[in-house]
Design a protein around this motif. Structure first.
Motif, mmCIF file in Angstrom:
data_model
loop_
_atom_site.group_PDB
_atom_site.id
_atom_site.type_symbol
_atom_site.label_atom_id
_atom_site.label_comp_id
_atom_site.label_asym_id
_atom_site.label_seq_id
_atom_site.Cartn_x
_atom_site.Cartn_y
_atom_site.Cartn_z
ATOM 1 N N THR A 54 0.886 -1.261 -0.111
ATOM 2 C CA THR A 54 -0.125 0.022 0.003
ATOM 3 C C THR A 54 0.970 1.270 -0.001
ATOM 4 O OG1 THR A 54 -1.796 -1.180 1.217
ATOM 5 C CG2 THR A 54 -1.909 1.232 1.184
ATOM 6 N N THR A 55 0.464 2.291 -0.738
ATOM 7 C CA THR A 55 1.005 3.497 -0.812
ATOM 8 C C THR A 55 0.165 4.514 -0.542
ATOM 9 O OG1 THR A 55 2.758 2.807 -2.660
ATOM 10 C CG2 THR A 55 2.170 5.163 -2.276
ATOM 11 N N THR A 56 0.444 5.285 0.770
ATOM 12 C CA THR A 56 -0.400 6.365 1.024
ATOM 13 C C THR A 56 -0.220 7.606 0.415
ATOM 14 O OG1 THR A 56 -1.392 7.642 2.972
ATOM 15 C CG2 THR A 56 0.938 6.904 3.194
ATOM 16 N N ILE A 57 -0.697 8.613 0.086
ATOM 17 C CA ILE A 57 -0.347 9.847 -0.746
ATOM 18 C C ILE A 57 -0.465 10.937 -0.044
ATOM 19 C CG2 ILE A 57 -1.024 11.096 -2.847
ATOM 20 C CD1 ILE A 57 -2.825 8.383 -3.712
ATOM 21 N N ASP A 58 0.452 11.936 -0.135
ATOM 22 C CA ASP A 58 0.663 13.208 0.721
ATOM 23 C C ASP A 58 -0.173 14.113 -0.185
ATOM 24 O OD1 ASP A 58 1.326 15.277 2.295
ATOM 25 O OD2 ASP A 58 3.497 15.227 1.735
ATOM 26 N N THR A 59 -0.750 15.243 0.518
ATOM 27 C CA THR A 59 -1.631 15.977 -0.254
ATOM 28 C C THR A 59 -0.980 16.774 -1.433
ATOM 29 O OG1 THR A 59 -2.412 16.682 2.082
ATOM 30 C CG2 THR A 59 -3.007 18.310 0.448
ATOM 31 N N ASN A 60 0.480 17.069 -1.245
ATOM 32 C CA ASN A 60 1.248 17.837 -2.185
ATOM 33 C C ASN A 60 1.092 17.042 -3.676
ATOM 34 O OD1 ASN A 60 3.174 15.968 -1.859
ATOM 35 N ND2 ASN A 60 4.284 17.498 -0.606
ATOM 36 N N VAL A 61 0.970 15.634 -3.519
ATOM 37 C CA VAL A 61 0.788 14.915 -4.799
ATOM 38 C C VAL A 61 -0.335 15.057 -5.773
ATOM 39 C CG1 VAL A 61 0.930 12.582 -5.767
ATOM 40 C CG2 VAL A 61 2.637 13.243 -3.987
ATOM 41 N N ILE A 62 -1.516 14.941 -4.703
ATOM 42 C CA ILE A 62 -2.916 15.415 -5.450
ATOM 43 C C ILE A 62 -3.004 16.809 -5.989
ATOM 44 C CG2 ILE A 62 -5.071 15.226 -4.895
ATOM 45 C CD1 ILE A 62 -3.969 12.528 -4.635
ATOM 46 N N ILE A 63 -2.412 17.593 -5.215
ATOM 47 C CA ILE A 63 -2.608 19.063 -5.759
ATOM 48 C C ILE A 63 -1.647 19.192 -6.879
ATOM 49 C CG2 ILE A 63 -1.651 21.334 -5.043
ATOM 50 C CD1 ILE A 63 -2.412 20.734 -2.112
ATOM 51 N N ALA A 64 -0.557 18.598 -6.926
ATOM 52 C CA ALA A 64 0.400 18.293 -8.131
ATOM 53 C C ALA A 64 -0.491 17.983 -9.400
ATOM 54 C CB ALA A 64 1.824 17.841 -7.907
ATOM 55 N N LEU A 65 -1.229 16.714 -9.042
ATOM 56 C CA LEU A 65 -1.854 16.094 -10.069
ATOM 57 C C LEU A 65 -3.018 17.129 -10.711
ATOM 58 C CD1 LEU A 65 -2.585 13.423 -11.638
ATOM 59 C CD2 LEU A 65 -4.233 13.215 -9.666
ATOM 60 N N TRP A 66 -3.644 18.017 -10.081
ATOM 61 C CA TRP A 66 -4.621 18.788 -10.694
ATOM 62 C C TRP A 66 -3.872 20.091 -10.972
ATOM 63 C CZ3 TRP A 66 -7.564 18.274 -5.240
ATOM 64 C CH2 TRP A 66 -8.328 16.954 -5.499
ATOM 65 N N ASP A 67 -2.292 20.455 -10.931
ATOM 66 C CA ASP A 67 -1.992 21.520 -11.530
ATOM 67 C C ASP A 67 -2.142 21.828 -12.845
ATOM 68 O OD1 ASP A 67 0.562 23.272 -12.115
ATOM 69 O OD2 ASP A 67 0.431 23.476 -9.816
ATOM 70 N N ARG A 68 -2.202 22.874 -13.291
ATOM 71 C CA ARG A 68 -2.099 23.338 -14.799
ATOM 72 C C ARG A 68 -0.926 23.164 -15.476
ATOM 73 N NH1 ARG A 68 -6.091 28.666 -15.095
ATOM 74 N NH2 ARG A 68 -8.031 27.702 -13.820
ATOM 75 N N ASP A 69 0.019 23.032 -14.788
ATOM 76 C CA ASP A 69 1.628 22.966 -15.291
ATOM 77 C C ASP A 69 1.708 21.316 -15.602
ATOM 78 O OD1 ASP A 69 4.436 22.057 -15.804
ATOM 79 O OD2 ASP A 69 5.060 23.478 -14.113
ATOM 80 N N ARG A 70 1.506 21.109 -16.927
ATOM 81 C CA ARG A 70 1.469 19.762 -17.491
ATOM 82 C C ARG A 70 2.739 18.831 -17.233
ATOM 83 N NH1 ARG A 70 -1.955 16.797 -18.891
ATOM 84 N NH2 ARG A 70 -0.996 15.871 -20.599
ATOM 85 N N THR A 71 3.907 19.560 -16.996
ATOM 86 C CA THR A 71 5.247 18.835 -16.409
ATOM 87 C C THR A 71 4.829 18.196 -15.259
ATOM 88 O OG1 THR A 71 6.502 20.153 -17.650
ATOM 89 C CG2 THR A 71 7.462 18.958 -16.079
ATOM 90 N N LEU A 72 4.263 19.135 -14.178
ATOM 91 C CA LEU A 72 4.036 18.821 -12.746
ATOM 92 C C LEU A 72 3.017 17.594 -12.738
ATOM 93 C CD1 LEU A 72 5.004 19.138 -9.680
ATOM 94 C CD2 LEU A 72 3.322 21.132 -9.854
#
Length: 140
Positions: free
Chosen positions: A2-20
């Motif tokens: 199991t992998t638990t996900i930090d908040t910053n990863v979900i926020i990065a997923l939703w970022d407009r910066d396609r690289t991030l």
């Protein structure tokens, strides 16, 4: 595993910066290939603070992605978070340039991963390596 996900990863997923967002998506896909994905309750609460992120939106997102939410944090998680936060506060007081201030939620997220033996997927490995030395950390 199991992998638990930090908040910053979900926020990065939703970022407009396609690289991030692409990097976050790849990291999540890789973690999913190794096992299940979960967030702790503090991650859900932190995500609600972002503009446009309603409870309905978050519920739908986690249901559609299959990412589980662990709503219950047992006493061991709270105690581990408290000890790690205490050590962080002591280190911060001793440093001349303490850097960014951390909040208790960060330590709950780390303690949750550590107590259950989960991997932690994050963009901020420095904090978690210092606070939870035995934690298996995966960075985006």
């Amino acid at each position: 595993m199991t992998t638990t996900i930090d908040t910053n990863v979900i926020i990065a997923l939703w970022d407009r910066d396609r690289t991030l967002s692409s990097a976050a998506q790849l990291a999540l896909d890789t973690a999913l290939a190794r096992g299940s994905l979960v967030i702790s309750a503090p991650v859900f609460a932190e995500l609600m603070a972002a503009p446009g992120r309603s409870e309905i939106f978050l519920d739908s997102f986690f249901k559609n992605t299959g990412i589980a939410i662990d709503w219950v944090l047992p006493e061991a998680v709270w105690r581990a978070a408290g000890h790690a936060f205490q050590k962080y506060a002591a280190r911060r007081r001793k440093q001349k340039d303490p850097g960014p201030r951390r909040i208790l939620a960060d330590f709950l997220i780390g303690a949750h991963a550590a107590e259950y033996g989960y991997r932690l997927l994050t963009l901020d490995d420095h904090l978690y390596r210092a606070a939870f030395p035995g934690l298996f950390i995966v960075t985006v």
